[in-house]
Each structure stands twice: as C-alpha cells, then as structure tokens.
Design an enzyme around this catalytic site. Sequence first.
Site, PDB file in Angstrom:
ATOM      1  N   CYS A 114       0.804  -1.229   0.000  1.00 31.77           N
ATOM      2  CA  CYS A 114       0.000   0.000   0.000  1.00 31.77           C
ATOM      3  C   CYS A 114       0.838   1.281   0.000  1.00 31.77           C
ATOM      4  CB  CYS A 114      -0.931  -0.028   1.199  1.00 31.77           C
ATOM      5  SG  CYS A 114      -1.742  -1.627   1.388  1.00 31.77           S
ATOM      6  N   HIS A 253      -4.062   6.260   0.443  1.00 33.47           N
ATOM      7  CA  HIS A 253      -4.248   4.888  -0.009  1.00 33.47           C
ATOM      8  C   HIS A 253      -5.713   4.495   0.240  1.00 33.47           C
ATOM      9  CE1 HIS A 253      -4.217   0.618  -0.300  1.00 33.47           C
ATOM     10  NE2 HIS A 253      -4.349   0.438   1.004  1.00 33.47           N
ATOM     11  N   ASN A 283      -9.590  -2.621  -3.142  1.00 31.45           N
ATOM     12  CA  ASN A 283      -8.256  -2.165  -2.742  1.00 31.45           C
ATOM     13  C   ASN A 283      -7.213  -2.855  -3.620  1.00 31.45           C
ATOM     14  OD1 ASN A 283      -5.761  -1.883  -1.501  1.00 31.45           O
ATOM     15  ND2 ASN A 283      -6.530  -2.222   0.574  1.00 31.45           N
TER      16      ASN A 283
END
Lengths: 329, 80
Positions: A114, A253, A283
């Site tokens: 991430c 993020h 994600n």
Amino acid sequence: MKAYLHSIATELAARVQSNDELVAGVEGWTADRIRTKTGIAERRIAAPDETAGDLCFRAAEKLIAAGNIDRSTIDALIVCTQSPDYFLPSTACVLQDRLQLPQTVAAFDVTLGCSGYTYGLWLARSLILSESAKNVLLLAGDTYSKYCHPKDLSVASLFGDGATASLITDQAANVWAEIGPSVLGTDGRGAPNLIVKAGASRQPTSEIPSDRYLHMKGAEIASFAVSTVKGVIERLLDKVGLKATDVDGYLFHQANPVFVQRLVSAYKLPPEKVPVGLASIGNTCSATIPMLLEECAQAGRFKPGQKLVLVGFGVGYSWAGTLLEWKKS
Amino acid sequence: MSATVDQVLDGIAECLQVSRSTISPTTVAADVPAWDSMAVVELVFMLQRDYDLTLPPAQATTLTSVEAVLKILRDAGKLA
C-alpha cells in the site's frame, strides 16, 4: 533539475465480482453488510491465468499509446508489486522484454504494497534529480485476490486486482504534476498483522491451510493507520514549509471508502479536500493512489498550482507521503 | 474533551450499530454479535475522532469490552 508526473494509465482485471456473488454460501455475511462496512459495491478479480505482470503490461501499453511515448527514451523501469510473476526473475526483467524497452534500461521490482506508489515516486524522483535517469516508467499492480481465501470475507471483500502505469520525467512539457519531496517510514513490528505466511523461504509449506492465504488483523492495521498517517502529513508539511491550510487535496491509499472516510473524520480534515474512490474496484494495494489520481485528473478536479499530499500506508508496516504540485489545466 | 460514561456508551452503541439499551458498563464483546473485528476498527476511529486519543496498534486488540474502552479513556484523563 525537477521531476514530473507526466501521466497515468489504469488497467483493471476484467471480471467484476459483486457482493452478492461473494457472500453466496458464506455464513454470517450479507452483501449489504459489506457495502455498509467497507463502501465497496463490487471488485475486480483477475482470471486464474492473469498476473499482476499482465495487468502492468497492459497499463504500460495504454500509457505509451495515449502519450505517444517513445520506448527508446525510457531508461528506468520500476515495477511495484507483491504478486510477482515468479519468485525469480523479477517481474521488471520480464516486462522489459514484453514492453520492448531498450536493453540499457535499469529494471527492478519494489516489493511493497500500500505504500508502494509513494515509495515509487520518491525513488523515481531521486533517480531523476541525481541525473541517473530521464524517463522512469513506474508500474504498480497487484492481484491480492489470489491470496485471499474465498470464504475469508474479512479480506476477500476488500481487495481488487488492477495496475497502473505512470511516466516520471525530467521534461516539464504537458505534465500532470511536479513531484516534490517525500517522507518515508517503516515499522517491521507490524509484519505479522498483514501477511501471507507460507510459500516463500521462511515457511515453504504449511499444514495449516490458512497460512497459505492472506491474514489480516484489521484492528491493529486501523490503529496503525490512525496513529501514523497524521504524523506523515505533519512531517511532510514541515519538510516543505507548508501549512495544512496550504494543502488543496489529500490522496490517501484507498484501503476502502469507509476506512478513508473514517480517517478524514478522525483527523477532522475537510471532506471536500479528500477524494474517495475505488468503490467498484476494491483495494488494489500499490495501485490505489494512482488510480484515484487518474480519476481526479480525468474529472478535472485539480487546478494548476494546487498542492496535493499523497500518503500510502499499510503492509510492512510501511508508509510514505509525497507532495505534488498540480500542473495540468 | 472529557466525556461521561453515558456519552461513551452512546458512542460504543453507534460504532456497533446496536440499540443503546444493549450496551452497559459490564458489556463484553461476547455478549454482542455485532462486536466483531470491523466494530473494533470503528472503536479505534471513534477514540481518535471524539477524544483525540491515538491507540498504539497492539492496544487495539484490547477493545473487547465496554470496561476496556472506559479504562483507556480513564487512564488518558478523558473520562469525567
């Protein structure tokens, strides 16, 4: 010497998985619960024979075609992924050939999740400012869905598969943004909290089936994010001599839309300065920030001269914040 | 800010998305099916948002009872 973000292209895995499809046959979960708790309505899932390298390849081809980029001018290729095609060689070496980049290119992988995109911007800018490269192709992509057990919806509901390609250049013409300084950090004590334990060298095999899948301790990860991201913003603003009121946008993020909204609320940031996206993608790890940035660019959300703070944070623990000054009108 | 026990219990009920009457100072996670890992994440955000209280990541796992939440606030001097 300055470093610029020329443009970004996004490539998503083709298959769309709805919440209804995901919860089928899994006790204790409903589609509505996933949507309410995460903000994710559906996610992109890579085909069994489709890799992050494939998605990165297609994103790069899109970027090259859209920007009419001369492949021979690319002198560095950074592939940020935690889903490599092979243990070895690096995915970057494979993609140098597939993308027909010159053999003089410096190509290597960055195995961060991430935080990977903001680390990649820092690295690409450093290569340019040190005159080690003029044009850096930064690819960020992952297929975390392959690490998720289909019945473990605490993770399978969150992640989607996709990739982005970004060109970082020393040329100021027709660019999206100037890349400013970064601040970075690491706390390896968090390693067990987001991990695939088995399959690599430390534990090549495991009799515990769940060890072969992504394991996440959500509360610890949330607490890490809450306790870290604000400090990253403060350190970055202190480094570049800006105040919070000078910032026109925060691009975090995109762990999931609800998570980002909670972060905004916890820090009391102006919601209008914090774009939230990827509700229909999931994600995508290192690719969430560039996907959001591309979405904002296409929507004309930012104006030239505006200052943007990008913060990537997560698995590792690892984090990085980078300043952008928007240029595209 | 400094909160009363009632205000904290209101906040916990909101995080768990359960009726306020379900939550008392002696409630533990095992009593409330909605008190799962996602609810703990909500509690972490609530402590930061409403009380400016940042938990070290390891402490997040201790949020398994109303008393645990109250103790954290009490220790931080945030409970009236």
